[in-house]
Design an enzyme around this catalytic site. Sequence first.
Site: not given
Ligand code: UD1
Ligand code: UDP
Length: 355
Positions: A203
């Site tokens: 992601h």
């Molecule tokens: C965010 C964090 C990242 C973290 C990740 C965990 C920032 C800059 N990034 O990235 O550090 O590792 O969360 O998962 O804060 N979206 C949905 N539904 C949701 C959430 C997101 O559809 O519930 C989609 C939307 O299109 C959105 C995109 O995902 O624009 C990105 O979501 P966003 O929260 O901005 O960043 P992440 O890539 O999730």
């Molecule tokens: N995780 C989860 N379901 C998923 C993917 C991740 O429960 O489908 C959990 C994972 O076990 C860990 C956390 O989400 O505890 C990690 O989040 P993510 O990879 O979104 O973010 P990051 O750690 O890179 O910021």
Amino acid sequence: MKVLTIVGARPQFVKAAVVSEQIRQNAREVLVHTGQHYDLNMSDIFFQELGIPTPDYHLGIGSGPHGAQTGKMLEAIEQVINEEQPDRLLIYGDTNSTLAGALAAAKLHVPIAHVEAGLRSFNRRMPEEVNRVVADHLASWLFAPTQTAITNLAAEGITKGVYRTGDVMYDAFLRMSKRVSSRSRILDTLRLRPKEYYLLTLHRAENTDDREKLQAILGTLAEVKRPVIFPIHPRTRSKLSEYGLSFLNQSIQFVEPVGYFDMLNLELNAEIILTDSGGVQKEAYMAKTPCITLRDETEWVETVTAHWNCLVGSDPVKIREALALGWLGSDYPDLFGDGAAAAQIAKIVDDSFSK
Ligand code: UD1
Ligand code: UDP
């Protein structure tokens, strides 16, 4: 003492699940969910499964470009701080929710406690790197999970208020992995046999926002002999459709993001985990499953030094080589503490007020 805690994204819910419980032993916690993640399986499922208290405030910010998303959070958190007048603000990790919380509190002179402080990739093109550097420089208490994190902070001149507590994700892992057998049926549902599949998560902006990298990684994994289980982040799903990429009828099995118990089950039983997630790299180590990290650098360098993790970026040759190697570290050093990080953190925050 009143502690205002900010969460907003999936990994923060996992961390809050163990920290909130400890904070609430001695303090009043006001829990704020920014709404950065909002899909049922990116947010509510964690509150339900892990028994996280219902947020006192749900800001409903949602998705958007960095400036707009962070700006809206900043404005909304400022209002909550003004209303609640907390004694401390608690933030986790490095998301935009972390940054907004840190900025709002610093401007209103609320001392900040930062959980998972001191991590660095030394790559300022990563939004998370910017967020964590700012958060660390604004925090009064910095809870570092590893010795490397402490060294990183010292290199930036931060030595005061730094505590090596271990990693709260290890607390969560130890506690929740005991419940996996009663709480998860995902191997049966997906018809998987232990150690006969790979688990993939992807992601990070550096991979998803680059069509060629995404195609290189998924194109390589689409051709391997094992099933590749891919709980796909909504960001990655939308990028695949934007790029017109699909990998149907090949090795990759796309599934919706799964809950924490299913994820632990998948991690514990995978032959190899491939990921660009910070949390998943750590959990791979905790689960004693080898990890291939689809990035050029990592904050969790100890897992690489211990030979349980390797960095391959998005290079198909390196990915294939790493899969063929099927290595395991011969040593298993204690990297993430003793599973009592959350209790230590709560005590330090509590003592900081009583003194
Ligand atoms: C965010 C964090 C990242 C973290 C990740 C965990 C920032 C800059 N990034 O990235 O550090 O590792 O969360 O998962 O804060 N979206 C949905 N539904 C949701 C959430 C997101 O559809 O519930 C989609 C939307 O299109 C959105 C995109 O995902 O624009 C990105 O979501 P966003 O929260 O901005 O960043 P992440 O890539 O999730
Ligand atoms: N995780 C989860 N379901 C998923 C993917 C991740 O429960 O489908 C959990 C994972 O076990 C860990 C956390 O989400 O505890 C990690 O989040 P993510 O990879 O979104 O973010 P990051 O750690 O890179 O910021």
